[in-house]
Design a protein around this motif. Structure first.
Motif, PDB file in Angstrom:
ATOM      1  N   THR A  53     -20.395  -4.812 -51.803  1.00  0.00           N
ATOM      2  CA  THR A  53     -20.655  -5.749 -50.714  1.00  0.00           C
ATOM      3  C   THR A  53     -19.944  -5.291 -49.452  1.00  0.00           C
ATOM      4  O   THR A  53     -20.501  -5.351 -48.350  1.00  0.00           O
ATOM      5  N   ILE A  54     -18.724  -4.800 -49.621  1.00  0.00           N
ATOM      6  CA  ILE A  54     -17.951  -4.338 -48.470  1.00  0.00           C
ATOM      7  C   ILE A  54     -18.652  -3.181 -47.780  1.00  0.00           C
ATOM      8  O   ILE A  54     -18.747  -3.146 -46.552  1.00  0.00           O
ATOM      9  N   GLU A  55     -19.192  -2.253 -48.588  1.00  0.00           N
ATOM     10  CA  GLU A  55     -19.886  -1.085 -48.036  1.00  0.00           C
ATOM     11  C   GLU A  55     -21.000  -1.483 -47.082  1.00  0.00           C
ATOM     12  O   GLU A  55     -21.216  -0.847 -46.056  1.00  0.00           O
ATOM     13  N   THR A  56     -21.687  -2.563 -47.399  1.00  0.00           N
ATOM     14  CA  THR A  56     -22.815  -2.988 -46.573  1.00  0.00           C
ATOM     15  C   THR A  56     -22.363  -3.604 -45.243  1.00  0.00           C
ATOM     16  O   THR A  56     -23.155  -3.752 -44.322  1.00  0.00           O
ATOM     17  N   LYS A  57     -21.110  -3.977 -45.160  1.00  0.00           N
ATOM     18  CA  LYS A  57     -20.623  -4.660 -43.958  1.00  0.00           C
ATOM     19  C   LYS A  57     -20.039  -3.731 -42.903  1.00  0.00           C
ATOM     20  O   LYS A  57     -19.811  -4.121 -41.776  1.00  0.00           O
ATOM     21  N   LYS A  58     -19.772  -2.486 -43.305  1.00  0.00           N
ATOM     22  CA  LYS A  58     -19.185  -1.561 -42.330  1.00  0.00           C
ATOM     23  C   LYS A  58     -20.166  -0.458 -41.932  1.00  0.00           C
ATOM     24  O   LYS A  58     -21.067  -0.099 -42.678  1.00  0.00           O
ATOM     25  N   SER A 116      -1.325 -20.089 -51.865  1.00  0.00           N
ATOM     26  CA  SER A 116      -2.013 -19.032 -51.148  1.00  0.00           C
ATOM     27  C   SER A 116      -2.839 -18.222 -52.119  1.00  0.00           C
ATOM     28  O   SER A 116      -2.616 -18.273 -53.320  1.00  0.00           O
ATOM     29  N   GLU A 117      -3.784 -17.478 -51.573  1.00  0.00           N
ATOM     30  CA  GLU A 117      -4.517 -16.552 -52.432  1.00  0.00           C
ATOM     31  C   GLU A 117      -4.345 -15.141 -51.871  1.00  0.00           C
ATOM     32  O   GLU A 117      -4.320 -14.946 -50.647  1.00  0.00           O
ATOM     33  N   ALA A 118      -4.229 -14.187 -52.789  1.00  0.00           N
ATOM     34  CA  ALA A 118      -4.072 -12.798 -52.367  1.00  0.00           C
ATOM     35  C   ALA A 118      -5.419 -12.274 -51.899  1.00  0.00           C
ATOM     36  O   ALA A 118      -6.409 -12.361 -52.614  1.00  0.00           O
ATOM     37  N   ILE A 119      -5.462 -11.774 -50.687  1.00  0.00           N
ATOM     38  CA  ILE A 119      -6.712 -11.226 -50.149  1.00  0.00           C
ATOM     39  C   ILE A 119      -6.492  -9.746 -49.869  1.00  0.00           C
ATOM     40  O   ILE A 119      -5.447  -9.346 -49.356  1.00  0.00           O
ATOM     41  N   LEU A 120      -7.483  -8.924 -50.216  1.00  0.00           N
ATOM     42  CA  LEU A 120      -7.301  -7.472 -50.141  1.00  0.00           C
ATOM     43  C   LEU A 120      -8.026  -6.787 -48.999  1.00  0.00           C
ATOM     44  O   LEU A 120      -7.652  -5.708 -48.577  1.00  0.00           O
ATOM     45  N   ASN A 121      -9.093  -7.413 -48.516  1.00  0.00           N
ATOM     46  CA  ASN A 121      -9.893  -6.748 -47.485  1.00  0.00           C
ATOM     47  C   ASN A 121      -9.864  -7.496 -46.161  1.00  0.00           C
ATOM     48  O   ASN A 121     -10.217  -8.665 -46.105  1.00  0.00           O
ATOM     49  N   TYR A 122      -9.453  -6.774 -45.150  1.00  0.00           N
ATOM     50  CA  TYR A 122      -9.323  -7.386 -43.824  1.00  0.00           C
ATOM     51  C   TYR A 122     -10.014  -6.544 -42.752  1.00  0.00           C
ATOM     52  O   TYR A 122     -10.101  -5.315 -42.870  1.00  0.00           O
ATOM     53  N   TRP A 123     -10.447  -7.218 -41.697  1.00  0.00           N
ATOM     54  CA  TRP A 123     -10.884  -6.539 -40.479  1.00  0.00           C
ATOM     55  C   TRP A 123      -9.676  -6.472 -39.566  1.00  0.00           C
ATOM     56  O   TRP A 123      -9.079  -7.500 -39.253  1.00  0.00           O
TER      57      TRP A 123
END
Lengths: 200, 122
Positions: B9-14, B62-69
């Motif tokens: 999914t990430i690949e499609t966003k960049k 909190s929740e751990a988030i790994l992908n950021y802009w």
């Protein structure tokens, strides 16, 4: 370094008695009373909004006093660098209108001399509870040579227009004035972009 | 974790340069946060508090988030709300409905980070 994505940056303040709806003015799509969120607990310091005026991309950095006004602690530091001030009262509350004069004095004492001001009579959707007439609002604005508008944050009336007009007034002021120019310096021979030169 | 987005999914966003291919919006309202091509994808673990603090339940969790802009300059944002300072950071929220946090701003580096899983790409 990332390239600059805007032309101008204006710092704006929202000022007025508590309860006049200053915070609501900054909610554009608040159609529902939403549940408590993490953000509403810590509070918003400022917002960045982008407007386009005369082909220029302008970033508005908007500060809300967020309760400070209750303790009359609006200080010089808050006013520092402010280029525009929205002075807000509530058309259903006489006292908030009377206090406009106090706020204007406060602004005169603390803010930059050439700060652009605008008076907003908010909650114009509550016509049945109105105690301050439009004429009274216009009169005080005229007396002080300030722009005036009635708004409704709730019904989203005139909010965007108010911000655009204030930004436009600041733009008029800064137009033809290079930001780096010292005030006491006379500048000659600086080639400037003229609107008439733009053909495409 | 279910809220973190899968690699595909990430690949499609960049785009080819690792920048956001589409505009970025609030998930709750029509407010636009970023234009396309203005932020870079980075992998970094940072815990963001949940948006809704339902009673005592997820209150301070909190929740751990790994992908950021990654947004280099705060004024790159089209519209954004910036919270009061907490420690050395400010949380970022929607400028128009104030829901958040959707990311955070580091006061020492002046960089801002928007969680991919908390915004809409279109």
């Amino acid at each position: 370094m990332a390239k600059k994505t805007y032309d101008l940056l204006f710092k704006l303040l929202l000022i007025g008695d508590s309860g006049v709806g200053k915070t609501c003015i900054l909610f554009r799509f608040s159609d529902d009373a939403f549940s408590t969120t993490f953000i509403s607990t810590i509070g918003i310091d400022f917002k960045i909004k982008t407007v386009e005026l005369r082909g220029k991309k302008i970033k508005l950095q908007i500060w809300d006093t967020a309760g400070q006004e209750r303790f009359h602690t609006i200080t010089t530091s808050y006013y520092r660098g402010a280029m525009g001030i929205m002075l807000v009262y509530d058309i259903t509350n006489e006292k908030t209108f009377e206090n406009i004069v106090k706020w204007l004095r406060n602004i005169d004492e603390h803010a930059n001399e050439d700060v652009e001001k605008m008076i907003l009579g908010n909650k114009s959707d509550m016509e049945e509870k109105r105690v301050v007439s439009t004429e009274k609002g216009e009169a005080i604005a005229r007396e002080h040579g300030i722009r005036f508008m009635e708004t409704s944050a709730k019904a989203n009336i005139n909010i965007d227009r108010a911000f655009s007009e204030l930004a436009e007034a600041i733009l008029d002021k800064t137009h033809g004035k290079e930001p780096q120019d010292a005030a006491d310096r006379v500048t000659v021979n600086i080639p400037r972009e003229r609107n008439s030169n733009r053909c495409c | 974790m279910s809220t973190n987005i899968t690699e595909t999914t990430i690949e499609t966003k960049k785009d080819a340069e690792g920048k956001n291919k589409t505009k970025i919006y609030c998930t709750f309202c029509p407010s636009k946060m970023l234009n396309a091509g203005t932020a870079s994808l980075i992998n970094m673990e940072f815990a963001l508090p949940y948006i809704h603090s339902k009673g005592e339940g997820k209150g301070n969790q909190s929740e751990a988030i790994l992908n950021y802009w990654l947004v280099e300059d705060m004024y790159t944002f089209e519209n954004i709300g910036v919270s009061h300072t907490v420690g050395n950071i400010k949380y970022l929220a929607c400028a128009d409905c104030e829901r958040g946090p959707v990311g955070w701003h580091d006061l020492s580096s002046k960089k801002s980070y928007i969680a991919l899983c908390r915004v809409k790409h279109e």
